[in-house]
Design an enzyme around this catalytic site. Structure first.
Site, PDB file in Angstrom:
ATOM      1  N   GLU A   1     -86.631  20.120  80.105  1.00 32.80           N
ATOM      2  CA  GLU A   1     -85.719  21.397  80.089  1.00 32.80           C
ATOM      3  C   GLU A   1     -86.343  22.563  78.744  1.00 32.80           C
ATOM      4  O   GLU A   1     -86.751  21.794  77.862  1.00 32.80           O
ATOM      5  CB  GLU A   1     -84.116  20.916  80.009  1.00 32.80           C
ATOM      6  CG  GLU A   1     -83.183  21.874  79.909  1.00 32.80           C
ATOM      7  CD  GLU A   1     -82.277  22.014  80.016  1.00 32.80           C
ATOM      8  OE1 GLU A   1     -80.790  22.371  80.175  1.00 32.80           O
ATOM      9  OE2 GLU A   1     -81.603  20.779  78.830  1.00 32.80           O
TER      10      GLU A   1
ATOM     11  N   LYS B   1     -79.528  24.593  87.821  1.00 28.48           N
ATOM     12  CA  LYS B   1     -78.637  23.545  86.694  1.00 28.48           C
ATOM     13  C   LYS B   1     -77.336  24.124  87.172  1.00 28.48           C
ATOM     14  O   LYS B   1     -76.480  24.763  87.040  1.00 28.48           O
ATOM     15  CB  LYS B   1     -78.624  23.508  85.638  1.00 28.48           C
ATOM     16  CG  LYS B   1     -77.834  22.286  84.715  1.00 28.48           C
ATOM     17  CD  LYS B   1     -78.039  22.413  82.580  1.00 28.48           C
ATOM     18  CE  LYS B   1     -77.854  21.631  82.139  1.00 28.48           C
ATOM     19  NZ  LYS B   1     -77.563  21.982  80.852  1.00 28.48           N
TER      20      LYS B   1
ATOM     21  N   CYS C   1     -80.209  17.478  82.820  1.00 28.83           N
ATOM     22  CA  CYS C   1     -79.452  17.664  81.685  1.00 28.83           C
ATOM     23  C   CYS C   1     -78.633  16.984  81.637  1.00 28.83           C
ATOM     24  O   CYS C   1     -78.429  15.743  82.735  1.00 28.83           O
ATOM     25  CB  CYS C   1     -79.819  18.564  80.765  1.00 28.83           C
ATOM     26  SG  CYS C   1     -79.531  17.818  78.424  1.00 28.83           S
TER      27      CYS C   1
END
Length: 273
Positions: free
Chosen positions: A41, A113, A155
């Site tokens: 990330e 995300k 994440c």
């Protein structure tokens, strides 16, 4: 068996320096015969100073990086999964966006995300990703990669099983989980959550991570992992240093696990109360 490469990084506030690390890793991949490179990330820019980051994010920098990474992928005959980079959106905020590059110079496949990292830890460390970033709204898979059908996530997404249920329902062979995990949450939850995501999706999890003390003052946990569909950890790069590691992915293992414990086939909708 296809061989992949995992790049554990200590990205900083200079995108050109971060790209140089990725380009060197891509060259090593070509020399070692790896078919795909996975990065963490915020590979291209890791900067908690949003005023400073804005100057790059809202310039031509991100689009120039996309062109340069496309050229690297083509030159090295390599597929490159950039875990994420920040990009400006039409809505006025930014997106934390993964990019999957193929060697044919086609536009990368992207995933934004979905789950924003808005937390306040007992250590005093606090993050509010939603203040600058807008959440993604789509589940994304990449077809016909060297590791089969690849699901994309980033994440903090890993704490939300519904996303991985959706990726499991799409019969992903592998799921990428690039991360920049904090040290306290990493020690407590990193290995447990990633093994759980692999087990419930009956898929490989590929989790390249940021590690160490960064130029913006933060510290990240490291321990880039590859986990097989049974939950076995095939690769753990530790929490001490950045670097490149290689791992073979036995896609036959997926069918073996799904035959033993057909959780995807046995899944049923939960009745509403």
């Amino acid at each position: 068996m296809p061989q992949i490469a995992i790049l554990q990084m200590c990205s900083g506030i200079d995108p050109d320096a971060n790209l140089a690390v990725i380009e060197d890793a891509a060259k090593q991949c070509a020399e070692q015969g790896a078919l795909a490179l996975f990065t963490p990330e915020m590979s291209l820019l890791l900067d908690r100073d949003r005023a400073r980051a804005r100057a790059w994010i809202e310039s031509d920098g991100p689009s120039e990086m996309i062109d340069r990474i496309s050229e690297i992928a083509a030159k090295q005959h390599l597929e490159i999964a950039i875990g994420s980079m920040p990009v400006a959106t039409a809505g006025g905020k930014w997106a934390n966006r993964s990019h999957y590059f193929r060697p044919d110079l086609a536009p990368p496949i992207t995933y934004d995300k979905i789950h924003m990292f808005d937390v306040a830890l007992a250590t005093g460390e606090a993050w509010r990703e939603s203040a600058a970033y807008e959440p993604g709204r789509a589940v994304v898979t990449v077809e016909d990669t060297p590791v089969g059908r690849l699901g994309l996530s980033i994440c903090y997404d890993m704490r939300f099983p519904a996303l991985y249920e959706a990726l499991g329902n799409r019969r992903c062979d592998c799921i990428a989980v690039p991360a920049a995990f904090t040290v306290p949450t990493g020690r407590a939850h990193w290995h447990t959550l990633l093994r759980a995501r692999a087990i419930e999706a009956s898929a490989f999890v590929i989790a390249p991570a940021q590690v160490g003390h960064h130029a913006d003052g933060r510290e990240t946990f490291g321990h880039s992992l590859v986990v097989d569909p049974w939950g076995e950890v095939l690769l753990d790069m530790g929490g001490d240093a950045s670097g490149l590691a290689f791992c073979e992915i036995d896609l036959n293992r997926i069918a073996e696990v799904r035959a033993q414990v057909p959780a995807l086939a046995n899944r049923r909708p939960i009745p509403k109360s």
